[in-house]
Design an enzyme around this catalytic site. Structure first.
Site, mmCIF file in Angstrom:
data_model
loop_
_atom_site.group_PDB
_atom_site.id
_atom_site.type_symbol
_atom_site.label_atom_id
_atom_site.label_comp_id
_atom_site.label_asym_id
_atom_site.label_seq_id
_atom_site.Cartn_x
_atom_site.Cartn_y
_atom_site.Cartn_z
ATOM 1 N N LYS B 196 -6.694 5.229 -18.306
ATOM 2 C CA LYS B 196 -7.878 5.067 -17.741
ATOM 3 C C LYS B 196 -8.820 6.936 -18.469
ATOM 4 O O LYS B 196 -8.791 7.309 -17.777
ATOM 5 C CB LYS B 196 -7.831 5.478 -16.468
ATOM 6 C CG LYS B 196 -6.587 3.927 -15.724
ATOM 7 C CD LYS B 196 -7.501 3.601 -14.337
ATOM 8 C CE LYS B 196 -6.643 5.007 -13.124
ATOM 9 N NZ LYS B 196 -6.160 4.795 -12.031
ATOM 10 N N THR B 277 -18.218 3.629 -6.598
ATOM 11 C CA THR B 277 -17.248 3.971 -7.561
ATOM 12 C C THR B 277 -16.197 4.096 -6.995
ATOM 13 O O THR B 277 -15.008 4.020 -7.518
ATOM 14 C CB THR B 277 -17.242 4.789 -8.717
ATOM 15 O OG1 THR B 277 -17.957 5.877 -7.966
ATOM 16 C CG2 THR B 277 -18.049 4.490 -9.591
ATOM 17 N N GLY B 279 -12.873 3.019 -4.869
ATOM 18 C CA GLY B 279 -11.959 2.465 -5.024
ATOM 19 C C GLY B 279 -12.151 2.121 -6.574
ATOM 20 O O GLY B 279 -10.902 0.610 -6.342
ATOM 21 N N THR B 280 -12.353 2.311 -7.233
ATOM 22 C CA THR B 280 -12.511 1.792 -8.486
ATOM 23 C C THR B 280 -10.494 1.774 -8.570
ATOM 24 O O THR B 280 -10.341 0.547 -8.990
ATOM 25 C CB THR B 280 -12.738 2.534 -9.984
ATOM 26 O OG1 THR B 280 -14.656 2.663 -9.314
ATOM 27 C CG2 THR B 280 -13.179 1.845 -11.086
ATOM 28 N N GLY B 281 -9.930 3.387 -8.750
ATOM 29 C CA GLY B 281 -8.292 2.785 -9.176
ATOM 30 C C GLY B 281 -7.601 1.959 -8.435
ATOM 31 O O GLY B 281 -6.546 1.169 -8.872
ATOM 32 N N CYS B 282 -7.659 1.911 -7.007
ATOM 33 C CA CYS B 282 -7.501 1.052 -6.294
ATOM 34 C C CYS B 282 -7.249 -0.938 -7.367
ATOM 35 O O CYS B 282 -6.678 -1.328 -7.164
ATOM 36 C CB CYS B 282 -7.898 1.605 -4.949
ATOM 37 S SG CYS B 282 -7.515 2.817 -3.898
#
Lengths: 578, 578
Positions: B196, B277, B279-282
């Site tokens: 990412k 943003t 919680g974007t990775g989750c």
């Protein structure tokens, strides 16, 4: 078509609903069911976890209690002026000290306490006790007095009401049920009680008769098949059911009873025959908190009690989620929480993508679009190198095309439902008429008399394109027509602006260019203003009623066809073909 | 119109996606974000919780670790042949012993292990270390070798890759990024790595040039505004943005890099400017697991690696959820996970409600429907007491009506897109022609000559009704027309069946009833067969493309109007009015 600026790019906010309950690793009950329910009904869900369970559709294999102080710590994070919820539901609270701590927390909030829904998870559907005695006492004595709405099932209502006065028996009739709900409310002073009657099937006719005799208002569940409860026998549906080999609605019904200051209301529906009922109570109480919060958002103010409509919506959502459940696991499977969710294909316009619909259409056929708006025909127009016979052929055909294009806008006016849209279509028809006059003038300049212009036959490319638009407009609805006329409007604007840019870089010229007028017209303020309004209008319509996937596929098909027909129209000019 | 039996009542199942992660009490990250993502994309979500956090948009205020054995207990409940997931994502795993226990659990599953996505939650966006060293070692050495897809951010990729060989530097260019992704995959042997690139903004032109020079395949994110990345300059959109006072797309882009056995692919998009943003990775890793599981379901078989399309879908969903976020909390707010969700108003037909659309329509106006299908006119027909002049007046007008009703079916054939529907409309037109012949015969029996019949003027009630249907059919699309003609078809069936039932109870009679033929015709097998097919056809169309709320409102309005016009038609007969 109002000003272009009225396309809203503001995100749509959601009310915040918090669940305070246990976690079900299987995803069918507890905070998992709650979060799914809140999202399905349009809320933002958060969760304070009181206990973890290792659980599946067959039962609970393990429980890990969360210390009461950590439960409160989670709550503190939300209430520290950051994520204050609009409504809260309590599910499994597990332990006496947790319940006492929660009661203390909400008592201290005083009037700032949100709407609280309590599902007193004490006795399971199968009659098992789910709370230790000490916890039951804390729940009844400390927390219950603070809540706005309690949703006990029959065994729970009997336990709670009996703990506050004379012992009550399990109800056997509708009269017993109504009396139990009333006693519970009186003894606990909870403003609203929703007694869930799922444990007791009652004959439909008895319910109707009792309700009538006692003058009780009855709300029939609209999640099931229409039947005589809806106030009319529907012979034709009964006949259809028989013809399909389906059973008629059961003669027995389930009654939920709402009692509040305004009186008693019955919510009656047929029982959904299903083993997928794991998490039904969780789902209902989360749905109640959600529908309360959503109603508050709609009304712009928080009511002290939940409305009959909100209760009805929550019950119907839950019944529907049972009816739509698919088999999962070997025991009691979960509900289908997303049964009312359909996939939106075009997002709301946002600052990140203010024209999501037109961007989608162009992305659906970038090569064809490029072949259209960067066609050699328009490149040569820009340079002034296009052979005059080619332009003449094109302009004569375009004159014919414009007549049908104007007719399409007349059809659009016919297909519109509001005067604003009728006016917009009529105005565009007038613009096209003016454009057509310009064509006549241009033709005369290039030596084509008005008589020659009128009497020239239509080329296949011209007829194919204009009649396709008219056919789409006749066959489909006004949105189909908007898309069918959009490629011409927007594409000519694209060509005009592109040539304008090429003038600046010297890749096009107006000097000694016989087509200078054509270039100026399609890159001029009047035409580009119409293009801008057209873009805004289309995006606004799509944002107001986003197309279903099937609808979007049809609209995309129309777009791709008109882009192709536009490209072929230039080619027809270039080739001077018929 | 195929056989009525083909309306499916089977529930639609969803693939099962499990998240193994921490809980975020604020609802924006952790299993809460994951469950929302899984539901939004069409999966069934379950969750094994590794840690609880007390958290809001400003930070983490507390952590409660779940003992490793209880993490495994939760997993055991799912894998005990009950709720085995199709794909799993790992999020925050918190502790070394939990990670080791999870690695042991999945290693023992061997080939039966589902598709595993690992979001190595080790280093936060702001550079903070989120995992203790011992846990990082367990993650890299024990769990990572088991997963199908890892989704590190840049700092995590650097840490993991460096721990398995020569120390790597923070990447500064696209070349560095591509090299980092490749090194990570080589050194860890994870089949698919999605690196990412959110930490590194790169100039759009450099990315395009590098990708071209190295022959890398590029997937442009379609969640944002269309621009030159899509292969065509769109002058008209740039002009529109300026006219709306909006900024053009940023010249910088974000690049995510997928490396697997098939090579390297770049996913490129403009960064969404937003503070929402959290919680974007989750969200992205849950979306990856979901889109993998959904693709598996569509294809009917599980692939070893995730497809480029599934990765693109997950990235676009996540970008769109950031773009659609509304402000919540004082810090980094959550994404809007349900931005692609629209409310379905009519559920899929189920055993609980096999005709949800027609039930909805009738429930929308039960009083008017009753006034239509239980009108005194038909009651008197059943008893044979209707005055002959009233019936004559009615049948003459109905003869006129039928001509236009048949025309409406001709229009329906024109508006249809497939030969099957064209055929069905044509067949009904023929049925109506036959019905009309019966009217001529009936009229002759009652002393009305064909000449009188033809030359009779149309009454207002008759003209109003038939022209309303034709206008709806012309103005709207074929579904509007289906609803406009449905009230007549279904309502006459209802009347026929109702009179049939009254014959049995003695409330109607065929003996010495001048209208016996009329009753037999509308309750006879041929007519009722057409009604049954009409019901199935309408439900099937609605189930295949459920209407949006706005569309349903229009269809309901049409239905209510034709029911009212039908009632007024009987009344016109009874009053012998013009």
């Amino acid at each position: 078509m109002s000003a272009a600026g009225s396309l809203s790019l503001a995100p749509v906010s959601q009310p915040h609903v918090l669940t305070i309950a246990g976690s079900d690793s299987g995803g069918g009950a507890g905070i998992q069911a709650d979060l799914k329910t809140i999202a399905a009904l349009g809320g933002y869900g958060s969760s304070v976890i009181t206990a973890l369970t290792a659980q599946n559709t067959l039962g609970v294999q393990g429980v890990h209690h969360v210390p009461a102080d950590f439960v409160i710590k989670q709550l503190d994070s939300l209430f520290s002026d950051d994520l204050r919820p609009d409504a809260i539901k309590f599910g499994m609270l597990a332990q006496a000290d947790t319940i006492s701590a929660l009661a203390k927390f909400f008592a201290e909030l005083g009037d700032a306490k949100p709407f609280l829904v309590l599902d007193p998870v004490m006795v399971s559907t199968s009659g098992h006790t789910l709370l230790p005695d000490s916890a039951t006492r804390a729940l009844v004595d400390e927390l219950l007095p603070l809540v706005s709405l309690a949703t006990p099932n029959i065994p729970e209502a009997v336990v709670i009401a009996s703990s506050k006065g004379e012992a009550l028996q399990q109800p056997k009739t509708l009269d017993d049920l109504v009396a139990l709900a009333a006693a519970l409310r009186e003894r606990t002073k909870v403003p609203s009680v929703l007694l869930k009657g799922g444990h007791l099937s009652l004959p439909r006719k008895d319910v109707t008769a009792t309700a009538k005799a006692r003058g009780l208002s009855v709300h029939w569940d609209a999640s099931g098949e229409i039947n005589e409860d809806d106030g009319v026998d529907v012979e034709v549906i009964s006949d259809w059911l028989v013809s399909e080999g389906l059973a008629a609605a059961s003669p027995d019904v389930i009654v939920d009873i709402l009692v509040d200051a305004a009186g008693t209301r019955l919510f009656v529906g047929t029982k959904v025959e299903s083993s997928s009922t794991h998490g039904t109570g969780c789902t209902l109480s989360a749905a109640l908190a959600s529908s309360y919060a959503l109603e508050t958002r709609r009304n712009g103010k928080a009511a002290a009690t939940i409305s009959t409509e909100a209760v009805g919506q929550a019950i119907e959502y839950t019944q529907g989620a049972i009816a739509a459940a698919f088999p999962l696991g070997r025991g009691h499977g979960p509900l289908n929480h997303s049964y009312l969710q359909s996939q939106r294909t075009i997002p709301q316009p946002s600052a990140h993508n203010p024209t999501p619909f037109i961007s989608y259409l162009i992305r659906s056929c970038p090569d064809m679009w490029r072949q259209y708006v960067r066609h050699p025909f328009v490149d040569q127009i820009g340079k002034g190198t296009l052979p005059l016979p080619a332009f003449k052929h094109y302009i004569v055909q375009d004159y014919h095309y414009l007549r049908h294009y104007a007719r399409a806008h007349g059809l659009g006016a016919y297909k519109s439902t509001d005067m604003e849209s009728i006016k917009a279509f009529a105005e565009i028809a007038l613009h096209i008429a003016a454009e057509s006059t310009m064509h006549v003038a241009m033709c005369e300049k290039f030596g084509v008399t008005p008589e020659e212009l009128h009497s020239a036959p239509e080329s296949a490319a011209s007829a194919a394109y204009s009649r396709f638009i008219l056919d789409i407009g006749t066959q489909g609805d006004v949105l189909d027509l908007y898309v069918a006329v959009a490629s011409c409007l927007i594409g000519y604007g694209e060509v005009g602006l592109w040539l304008q840019r090429r003038l600046q870089t010297g890749q096009a010229t107006l000097e000694n260019n016989p087509y200078a007028r054509w270039i100026s017209d399609y890159s001029g303020g009047e035409y580009i203003g119409a293009v801008r309004r057209g873009i805004s209008n289309l995006e606004r319509r799509i944002a107001a009623d986003p197309p279903t996937p099937a609808r979007l596929a049809r609209l995309t098909g129309i777009w791709q066809e008109v882009v192709r027909l536009e490209r072929d129209f230039w080619q027809m000019g270039l080739d001077q073909s018929w």
